[in-house]
Design an enzyme around this catalytic site. Structure first.
Site, short mmCIF file in Angstrom:
data_model
loop_
_atom_site.label_atom_id
_atom_site.label_comp_id
_atom_site.label_asym_id
_atom_site.label_seq_id
_atom_site.Cartn_x
_atom_site.Cartn_y
_atom_site.Cartn_z
CB SER A 97 -2.95 12.36 5.68
OG SER A 97 -3.99 11.76 4.93
CD GLN B 97 -4.68 15.48 2.09
OE1 GLN B 97 -4.68 14.68 3.03
NE2 GLN B 97 -5.46 15.32 1.04
CE LYS C 92 0.81 16.21 -1.69
NZ LYS C 92 0.13 15.03 -2.22
N PRO D 76 1.75 14.96 3.28
CG PRO D 76 -0.11 15.78 2.13
CD PRO D 76 1.36 15.99 2.30
N GLY E 80 7.30 11.98 1.50
CA GLY E 80 6.16 11.14 1.84
C GLY E 80 6.62 9.75 2.24
CE1 TYR F 134 -7.17 13.32 -1.72
CE2 TYR F 134 -7.09 12.31 0.46
CZ TYR F 134 -6.56 12.47 -0.81
OH TYR F 134 -5.44 11.79 -1.17
NE ARG G 111 -3.62 5.00 -5.19
CZ ARG G 111 -3.90 5.85 -4.22
NH1 ARG G 111 -3.93 5.44 -2.96
NH2 ARG G 111 -4.13 7.12 -4.50
CB ILE H 226 12.74 13.96 -2.01
CG1 ILE H 226 12.27 15.19 -2.79
CG2 ILE H 226 13.92 14.27 -1.06
CD1 ILE H 226 13.34 16.05 -3.39
CB ALA I 115 -3.56 7.77 3.94
CE1 TYR J 8 -3.16 3.05 0.64
CE2 TYR J 8 -1.86 3.43 2.62
CZ TYR J 8 -2.81 3.86 1.71
OH TYR J 8 -3.39 5.09 1.84
CB THR K 236 -5.12 16.41 -2.28
OG1 THR K 236 -4.12 16.46 -1.25
CG2 THR K 236 -4.66 15.44 -3.36
CG HIS L 193 -1.85 11.34 -5.00
ND1 HIS L 193 -2.93 12.15 -4.77
CD2 HIS L 193 -1.87 10.40 -4.03
CE1 HIS L 193 -3.59 11.71 -3.70
NE2 HIS L 193 -2.96 10.65 -3.23
CG ASP M 31 4.73 15.27 -2.99
OD1 ASP M 31 5.30 14.73 -2.03
OD2 ASP M 31 3.77 14.76 -3.60
#
Length: 364
Positions: free
Chosen positions: A108, A129, A229, A79, A307, A131, A166, A287, A81, A26, A157, A253, A284
C-alpha cells in the site's frame, strides 16, 4: 491455550480480541450503512459449484502466472494501509509471509513501513499500489522509489477521489500515524476536531481531479506495467483497455468507498467479457474461503486479492498468522478443485459455477 483457528473467519475474531477497538473498527469497517461491505461476502453464497466426478484428482496444481510471474496459487495480498496498527513489524511481516508462500504482495501507498524497508526484508515479486496526490511530485517520488527497489508493477487505485464516509472512524476519531514513506515530503498530521483525522488527511492530499487522461502522465514517469484497481463496470473496463493499462482489478475498495456499489463477485463476469482476454482481470473483495477463490476463477479472474483476511492474520499472530491465512485458503482451494474435478486452475471453467438465476432458468 485457545484452539488454533481452523478457518479465516476465526482469525477475524482473534484479531478483534487482539486489537484496540479504534484499529479493529478501522480494518473491519465499511462506508455508511456497510451494505456493500456485507454484500461482498454474501454475494458469494448465491453461486453454487457444479462438480465433475471421476476425474483423476491425485495431483492438484494450484500454480498460475500473473503478468508473467509464476505464483504458487492464484491468491495475492491486496494493498491495505498501515499494518503497524495491526502488528509492530507491520508490512515487513506481511511481505515475509507472502514470500514464504511464494505469492505476490501489493504494498500500500499508505504503508507504515517504507517502500525500501519492505523491499530489503525478503526476496519476492512485489507490486506497489498508488494514489495520486495533488502534489504530483510526491506521487512521482514514490513511483520512482518503488521502481528502483525492484517492485514489478504499479497498481493505481482509481475509486478514491475522496475518502468514503466510514462512520466508525468518525466516531472513534481515528488517528493516522505518521507515514514514513512521506517523511520530509508531506506531513500526515492534520487537525480534525470533528471526526476522522484520516478522512481530513485524505481529502487534503488526494487529487480529486484525476481522470483518464492522467494515465498518460503516469505512463510517462515509469516503465513498470500499470494495473488499475477499482473498476466495477464494463464501460470502465473498455476505457481502461483503450488507454493501454496492463491489467484491471475489479474492486469496490472492500466496501469502504461508495456504499451500494455492487458486490464485486456480481460484476466480475461482465468486466471479464468486456476485456475479451486483452489484459488480466484480478478480483478483490469478500474472499473468505477456498470456494470463493474457485468461484472467482470460474467467472474469469486470473487471481484474487485478499485484504482483510491478511490483516486479521497479522493482528492475531504476526507473520505466522498471515502465512496461515494464505495456507488455509490454498488448502481449501486445493480441496475444492479436487472435489470439483479440476486438477489445474486452467480446468476451472464457467461451467463449474451456477447462479441462482441460471438454476431457475434450467428448470423452465
Amino acid at each position: 491455550m485457545a484452539a488454533e483457528p481452523v478457518n479465516v473467519n476465526e482469525f477475524q475474531e482473534l484479531a478483534r480480541q487482539a486489537l484496540p477497538k479504534m484499529y479493529y473498527d478501522y480494518y473491519s469497517g465499511g462506508a455508511e450503512d456497510q451494505h456493500t461491505l456485507k454484500e461482498n461476502v454474501e454475494a458469494f453464497h448465491r453461486f453454487t459449484i457444479l462438480p465433475r466426478v471421476l476425474v483423476d484428482a491425485s495431483r492438484i496444481d494450484l500454480s498460475t502466472t500473473v503478468l508473467g510471474y509464476k505464483i504458487s496459487a492464484p491468491i495475492m495480498i491486496a494493498p491495505t494501509a498501515m499494518h503497524k496498527l495491526a502488528h509492530p513489524e507491520g508490512e515487513v511481516a506481511t511481505a515475509r509471509a507472502a514470500a514464504a508462500c511464494n505469492t505476490i504482495m501489493i504494498l500500500s501507498y499508505m504503508s507504515t513501513c517504507t517502500v525500501e524497508e519492505v523491499a530489503s526484508s525478503c526476496k519476492a515479486i512485489r507490486f506497489f499500489q498508488l494514489y495520486v496526490y495533488k502534489r504530483r511530485d510526491i506521487t512521482a517520488n514514490l513511483v520512482q522509489r518503488a521502481e528502483r527497489c525492484g517492485y514489478k508493477a504499479i497498481v493505481l487505485t482509481v475509486d478514491t477521489p475522496r475518502l468514503g464516509r466510514r462512520e466508525a472512524d468518525i466516531k472513534n476519531k481515528m488517528v493516522a500515524p505518521q507515514l514514513k514513506n512521506f517523511k520530509g515530503l508531506i506531513s500526515t498530521k492534520v487537525s480534525s476536531d470533528d471526526g476522522s483525522n484520516l478522512e481530513a488527511f485524505a481529502n487534503n492530499t488526494f487529487d480529486a481531479s484525476l481522470s483518464w487522461k492522467d494515465i498518460g502522465w503516469l505512463r510517462s514517469i515509469t516503465n513498470l506495467p500499470l494495473l488499475i484497481k477499482g473498476v466495477l463496470t464494463c464501460e470502465d473496463a473498455i476505457k481502461a483497455v483503450g488507454v493501454g493499462v496492463d491489467g484491471i482489478v475489479v474492486s469496490n475498495h472492500g466496501g469502504r468507498q461508495l456504499d451500494y456499489s455492487p458486490a464485486t463477485i456480481s460484476v466480475l463476469e461482465e468486466v471479464v467479457h468486456a476485456v475479451k482476454g486483452k489484459v488480466p482481470v484480478l478480483f478483490d473483495g469478500g474472499i473468505r474461503r477456498g470456494t470463493d477463490v474457485f468461484k472467482a476463477l470460474a467467472l474469469g479472474a486470473q487471481a484474487v486479492l485478499i485484504g482483510r483476511p491478511a490483516v486479521y492474520g497479522l493482528a492475531a499472530k504476526g507473520e505466522y498468522g498471515v502465512k496461515r491465512v494464505i495456507e488455509m485458503l490454498k488448502d481449501e482451494l486445493e480441496l475444492t478443485m479436487a472435489l470439483s474435478g479440476c486438477p489445474t486452475v486452467k480446468d476451472i471453467t464457467r461451467n463449474h459455477v451456477r447462479t441462482k438465476h441460471e438454476a431457475l432458468h434450467s428448470m423452465l
